[in-house]
Design a protein around this motif. Structure first.
Motif, short mmCIF file in Angstrom:
data_model
loop_
_atom_site.label_atom_id
_atom_site.label_comp_id
_atom_site.label_asym_id
_atom_site.label_seq_id
_atom_site.Cartn_x
_atom_site.Cartn_y
_atom_site.Cartn_z
N THR A 107 6.44 -2.72 8.86
CA THR A 107 5.42 -1.70 9.08
C THR A 107 5.91 -0.80 10.21
OG1 THR A 107 3.70 -3.25 8.42
CG2 THR A 107 3.00 -1.30 9.64
N GLY B 167 2.09 2.91 10.51
CA GLY B 167 1.37 1.91 9.72
C GLY B 167 1.79 1.87 8.27
N ASN B 168 2.90 2.54 7.95
CA ASN B 168 3.40 2.57 6.57
C ASN B 168 4.58 1.62 6.41
OD1 ASN B 168 1.63 4.68 5.76
ND2 ASN B 168 2.94 6.10 6.87
N LEU B 169 4.84 1.24 5.16
CA LEU B 169 6.01 0.41 4.88
C LEU B 169 7.27 1.23 5.07
CD1 LEU B 169 4.98 -1.55 1.68
CD2 LEU B 169 5.27 -2.44 3.98
#
Length: 72
Positions: A45, A49-51
């Motif tokens: 992450t 907050g994204n992959l």
């Protein structure tokens, strides 16, 4: 699973039972959105907050999707 304690998990990754043996509502896929399988250990992450793919830094995770059979 002690290693997942305190983490926010999707419905499929959540435990099927509480520590006392009482069943939870988790542990199965609820089909609320498309399920995408990714290679284990290759994502993190990021600050937003994204992959993010660890090696390349790419956030288009669907480009790395694998089949459910490959995920086993």
């Amino acid at each position: 699973m002690a290693e997942r304690k305190g983490q926010h998990l999707c419905s499929a990754c959540g435990p099927k039972w509480y520590a006392d043996g009482t069943p939870t509502e988790y542990g199965t896929w609820h089909d609320q959105f498309e399920r995408v399988f990714l290679p284990r250990g290759q994502f993190k992450t990021n600050r937003e907050g994204n992959l993010e793919h660890i090696e390349t830094g790419r956030t288009d995770f669907r480009a790395f999707a694998i089949t459910p059979e490959q995920a086993k």
